[in-house]
Design an enzyme around this catalytic site. Structure first.
Site, PDB file in Angstrom:
ATOM      1  N   TYR A  68       0.867  -1.198  -0.168  1.00 22.30           N
ATOM      2  CA  TYR A  68       0.088   0.061   0.005  1.00 22.30           C
ATOM      3  C   TYR A  68       0.897   1.217  -0.060  1.00 22.30           C
ATOM      4  CZ  TYR A  68      -3.840  -3.356   1.399  1.00 22.30           C
ATOM      5  OH  TYR A  68      -4.775  -4.253   1.658  1.00 22.30           O
ATOM      6  N   HIS A 137      -0.397 -12.281   0.775  1.00 21.71           N
ATOM      7  CA  HIS A 137      -1.500 -11.320   0.318  1.00 21.71           C
ATOM      8  C   HIS A 137      -2.247 -11.889  -1.189  1.00 21.71           C
ATOM      9  CE1 HIS A 137      -2.295  -6.607  -0.446  1.00 21.71           C
ATOM     10  NE2 HIS A 137      -3.571  -7.325  -0.482  1.00 21.71           N
ATOM     11  N   SER A 216     -13.079  -4.715   1.618  1.00 23.37           N
ATOM     12  CA  SER A 216     -13.821  -4.328   0.749  1.00 23.37           C
ATOM     13  C   SER A 216     -15.385  -4.528   1.141  1.00 23.37           C
ATOM     14  CB  SER A 216     -13.700  -4.405  -0.526  1.00 23.37           C
ATOM     15  OG  SER A 216     -12.204  -4.140  -1.011  1.00 23.37           O
ATOM     16  N   PRO A 217     -15.723  -4.628   2.440  1.00 21.77           N
ATOM     17  CA  PRO A 217     -17.175  -4.912   2.742  1.00 21.77           C
ATOM     18  C   PRO A 217     -18.203  -3.974   2.279  1.00 21.77           C
ATOM     19  CG  PRO A 217     -16.059  -4.174   4.681  1.00 21.77           C
ATOM     20  CD  PRO A 217     -15.255  -4.509   3.689  1.00 21.77           C
ATOM     21  N   LEU A 218     -17.817  -2.824   1.997  1.00 21.11           N
ATOM     22  CA  LEU A 218     -18.632  -1.718   1.556  1.00 21.11           C
ATOM     23  C   LEU A 218     -18.335  -1.792  -0.053  1.00 21.11           C
ATOM     24  CD1 LEU A 218     -17.820   1.030   4.201  1.00 21.11           C
ATOM     25  CD2 LEU A 218     -20.132  -0.225   3.963  1.00 21.11           C
ATOM     26  N   GLY A 219     -17.983  -2.853  -0.550  1.00 18.04           N
ATOM     27  CA  GLY A 219     -17.764  -2.919  -2.099  1.00 18.04           C
ATOM     28  C   GLY A 219     -16.829  -1.694  -2.586  1.00 18.04           C
ATOM     29  N   GLY A 221     -16.711   1.208  -1.222  1.00 17.12           N
ATOM     30  CA  GLY A 221     -17.573   2.369  -1.199  1.00 17.12           C
ATOM     31  C   GLY A 221     -18.940   2.561  -2.037  1.00 17.12           C
ATOM     32  N   PHE A 222     -18.804   1.637  -2.918  1.00 20.87           N
ATOM     33  CA  PHE A 222     -20.085   1.636  -3.905  1.00 20.87           C
ATOM     34  C   PHE A 222     -21.543   1.259  -3.172  1.00 20.87           C
ATOM     35  CE2 PHE A 222     -22.979   0.679  -7.338  1.00 20.87           C
ATOM     36  CZ  PHE A 222     -22.495   1.499  -8.419  1.00 20.87           C
TER      37      PHE A 222
HETATM   38  N1  LIG Z   1      -6.589  -8.543   0.747  1.00 19.65           N
HETATM   39  C1  LIG Z   1      -6.617  -7.826  -0.252  1.00 19.65           C
HETATM   40  O1  LIG Z   1      -6.419  -8.061  -1.268  1.00 19.65           O
HETATM   41  C2  LIG Z   1      -7.361  -6.327   0.125  1.00 19.65           C
HETATM   42  C3  LIG Z   1      -7.975  -5.870  -1.088  1.00 19.65           C
HETATM   43  C4  LIG Z   1      -8.583  -4.550  -0.923  1.00 19.65           C
HETATM   44  C5  LIG Z   1      -8.593  -3.978   0.548  1.00 19.65           C
HETATM   45  N2  LIG Z   1      -8.251  -4.568   1.543  1.00 19.65           N
HETATM   46  C6  LIG Z   1      -8.141  -4.335   2.812  1.00 19.65           C
HETATM   47  O2  LIG Z   1      -9.432  -3.891   3.147  1.00 19.65           O
HETATM   48  C7  LIG Z   1      -9.987  -2.769   3.550  1.00 19.65           C
HETATM   49  C8  LIG Z   1     -11.053  -2.186   3.415  1.00 19.65           C
HETATM   50  O3  LIG Z   1     -11.454  -2.163   1.783  1.00 19.65           O
HETATM   51  P1  LIG Z   1     -11.615  -1.039   0.896  1.00 19.65           P
HETATM   52  O4  LIG Z   1     -11.262   0.065   1.630  1.00 19.65           O
HETATM   53  O5  LIG Z   1     -11.096  -1.495  -0.313  1.00 19.65           O
HETATM   54  O6  LIG Z   1     -13.328  -0.947   0.655  1.00 19.65           O
HETATM   55  P2  LIG Z   1     -14.396  -0.664   1.527  1.00 19.65           P
HETATM   56  O7  LIG Z   1     -14.080  -0.914   3.134  1.00 19.65           O
HETATM   57  O8  LIG Z   1     -15.563  -1.565   1.133  1.00 19.65           O
HETATM   58  O9  LIG Z   1     -14.749   0.686   1.375  1.00 19.65           O
HETATM   59  C9  LIG Z   1     -13.910   1.995   1.581  1.00 19.65           C
HETATM   60  C10 LIG Z   1     -14.497   3.137   0.810  1.00 19.65           C
HETATM   61  O10 LIG Z   1     -15.743   3.471   1.251  1.00 19.65           O
HETATM   62  C11 LIG Z   1     -15.616   4.691   1.893  1.00 19.65           C
HETATM   63  N3  LIG Z   1     -16.661   4.536   3.107  1.00 19.65           N
HETATM   64  C12 LIG Z   1     -16.288   4.007   4.131  1.00 19.65           C
HETATM   65  N4  LIG Z   1     -17.234   4.167   5.210  1.00 19.65           N
HETATM   66  C13 LIG Z   1     -18.101   4.815   4.619  1.00 19.65           C
HETATM   67  C14 LIG Z   1     -19.552   5.328   5.037  1.00 19.65           C
HETATM   68  N5  LIG Z   1     -19.807   5.109   6.113  1.00 19.65           N
HETATM   69  N6  LIG Z   1     -20.203   6.080   4.174  1.00 19.65           N
HETATM   70  C15 LIG Z   1     -19.595   6.462   2.794  1.00 19.65           C
HETATM   71  N7  LIG Z   1     -18.484   6.027   2.384  1.00 19.65           N
HETATM   72  C16 LIG Z   1     -17.748   5.306   3.364  1.00 19.65           C
HETATM   73  C17 LIG Z   1     -14.181   5.161   2.092  1.00 19.65           C
HETATM   74  O11 LIG Z   1     -13.989   6.412   1.911  1.00 19.65           O
HETATM   75  P3  LIG Z   1     -13.289   7.586   2.953  1.00 19.65           P
HETATM   76  O12 LIG Z   1     -12.043   6.830   3.294  1.00 19.65           O
HETATM   77  O13 LIG Z   1     -12.934   8.475   2.382  1.00 19.65           O
HETATM   78  O14 LIG Z   1     -14.292   7.278   4.050  1.00 19.65           O
HETATM   79  C18 LIG Z   1     -13.688   4.041   1.008  1.00 19.65           C
HETATM   80  O15 LIG Z   1     -13.581   5.193  -0.436  1.00 19.65           O
HETATM   81  C19 LIG Z   1      -8.726  -1.826   3.001  1.00 19.65           C
HETATM   82  O16 LIG Z   1      -8.485  -0.554   3.796  1.00 19.65           O
HETATM   83  C20 LIG Z   1      -7.519  -2.694   3.031  1.00 19.65           C
HETATM   84  O17 LIG Z   1      -6.992  -2.445   4.288  1.00 19.65           O
HETATM   85  C21 LIG Z   1      -7.415  -5.747   1.374  1.00 19.65           C
END
Ligand SMILES: NC(=O)c1ccc[n+]([C@@H]2O[C@H](COP(=O)([O-])OP(=O)(O)OC[C@H]3O[C@@H](n4cnc5c(N)ncnc54)[C@H](OP(=O)(O)O)[C@@H]3O)[C@@H](O)[C@H]2O)c1
Length: 345
Positions: A68, A137, A216-219, A221-222
């Protein structure tokens, strides 16, 4: 439900897997990737304040990776981790090799020499003596998983790492790995939009007592409904502009799928983000296994909102309304699905 002020209750705790030997963590972790990488510009002060606020709420499980920002995320988190070493559970990862000259190019390495060099890099950047949870990873199928986990187990024996994890592996790969050394956590994408892990990874994790950590439990952000078309709304350096689900006709079709999420949110006086997270959390009770999602955010308000989702219980009727969504999603979750476990099922 979204504004909890300063007296917000702490979220419940659970134990990471690995034969019950894992550390206690809050049932929701914090994904820190966006603080340095992938999702456009960051306000570093607000990100730091978000980390501090997480501990008030009982969010103690922090997720990063060496790739990252080419190490920048681990370096950014280091002062916070060092200041709160006894309260935080640090998870980082090795295995994805970036090319500093070409942001789109990615390789995978799982060999022993690479792992040994990577752990030293992460320990130095994090500024700690031991990593609490060290994940592979991505899997390079040309290296037997037994060899990779054997090399990871050496790090446990040497005290550099406390627990082992894997990301984006199949159920069969998880079983083979767990036979070499207990695996505490499996981290893969799991959300209302991405349910391919339910084929083999989720059942294997349950059977082996391995905690499932949905990323990415929030897809990405989508699922929060906050944007409709990445091509139009996100900055040029935002990784999501290259994701098939986030652009053009796919994004329009996928946005329409959020209608039941919005309706259920209204019924609970909650936000769509909270419903999406509540669905992931509820998989723990429904499947009788440990599930610890790691939503990513860089803002205190959203962190509070997300933590509050641990207190929402969806009814059977609501779960039934949400169940079909994933099968209608337009576009793959990555532009190149060979980068996931899905193509090895
Ligand atoms: N193992 C893997 O291959 C892998 C791949 C991807 C991610 N990850 C890990 O998983 C973590 C989470 O996944 P992710 O960050 O990809 O996706 P996510 O948690 O599904 O979504 C994150 C996005 O949603 C926004 N968000 C968060 N809470 C919100 C809310 N309550 N209302 C509106 N928007 C909101 C965030 O923006 P803001 O930050 O601006 O709030 C960000 O753009 C990452 O941080 C990373 O550590 C691991």
């Amino acid at each position: 439900m979204s504004d909890l002020g300063t007296n917000a209750p702490r979220i419940p705790t659970t134990t990471l897997g690995g034969g019950g030997t894992g550390p206690r963590v809050g049932v929701q972790g914090l994904g820190c990737m966006g603080m340095s990488f992938a999702y456009g510009p960051t306000d570093a002060d607000e990100a730091r304040a978000t980390l501090e606020r997480a501990l008030d709420l009982g969010v103690t499980f922090f997720d990063t990776a060496d790739m990252y920002g080419l190490g920048a995320n681990e370096t950014f988190l280091s002062p916070f981790f060092r200041a709160h070493r006894e309260e935080v559970v640090i998870a980082t990862k090795f295995g994805i090799v970036l090319d500093p000259d070409d942001p789109v190019k990615r390789g995978i390495r799982n060999d022993r020499a690479y792992i040994r060099a990577s752990v030293e890099g992460s320990l130095a950047r994090l500024g700690v003596d031991m990593i609490d949870l060290y994940y592979m990873h991505r899997r390079d199928p040309s290296v037997p998983i037994e060899e990779t986990v054997g090399a990871m187990a050496e790090l446990v024996a040497e005290g550099k790492v406390a627990h082992l994890g894997l990301s984006e592996v199949t159920g069969a790969e998880l079983r083979a790995a767990h036979a070499v050394h207990p695996i505490a956590a499996l981290q893969s994408e799991w959300s209302l939009f991405s349910r391919d892990v339910e084929r083999s990874a989720v059942p294997a994790a349950k059977e082996l007592g391995v905690a499932f950590v949905p990323y990415s439990p929030l897809g990405r952000g989508f699922l929060t409904g906050s944007f409709k078309d990445a091509g139009e709304e996100l900055t040029a350096d935002d990784f999501r502009r290259g994701q098939p689900r986030f652009n053009g006709a796919n994004a329009t079709a996928n946005h329409a799928l959020l209608e039941p999420v919005r309706r259920i949110a209204e019924a609970h006086g909650a936000t769509p983000a909270q419903v999406a997270l509540a669905w992931v959390h509820q998989q723990a009770a429904l499947r009788e296994m440990t599930v610890i999602p790691i939503p990513g955010t860089r803002r205190r308000g959203r962190l509070e909102e997300n933590a509050a989702a641990t207190r929402i219980t969806l009814t059977d009727a609501e779960l039934a309304l949400l169940a079909p969504i994933a099968s209608h999603v337009a576009g793959d979750r990555y532009p190149d699905m060979t980068f996931t476990s899905a193509t090895r099922e």
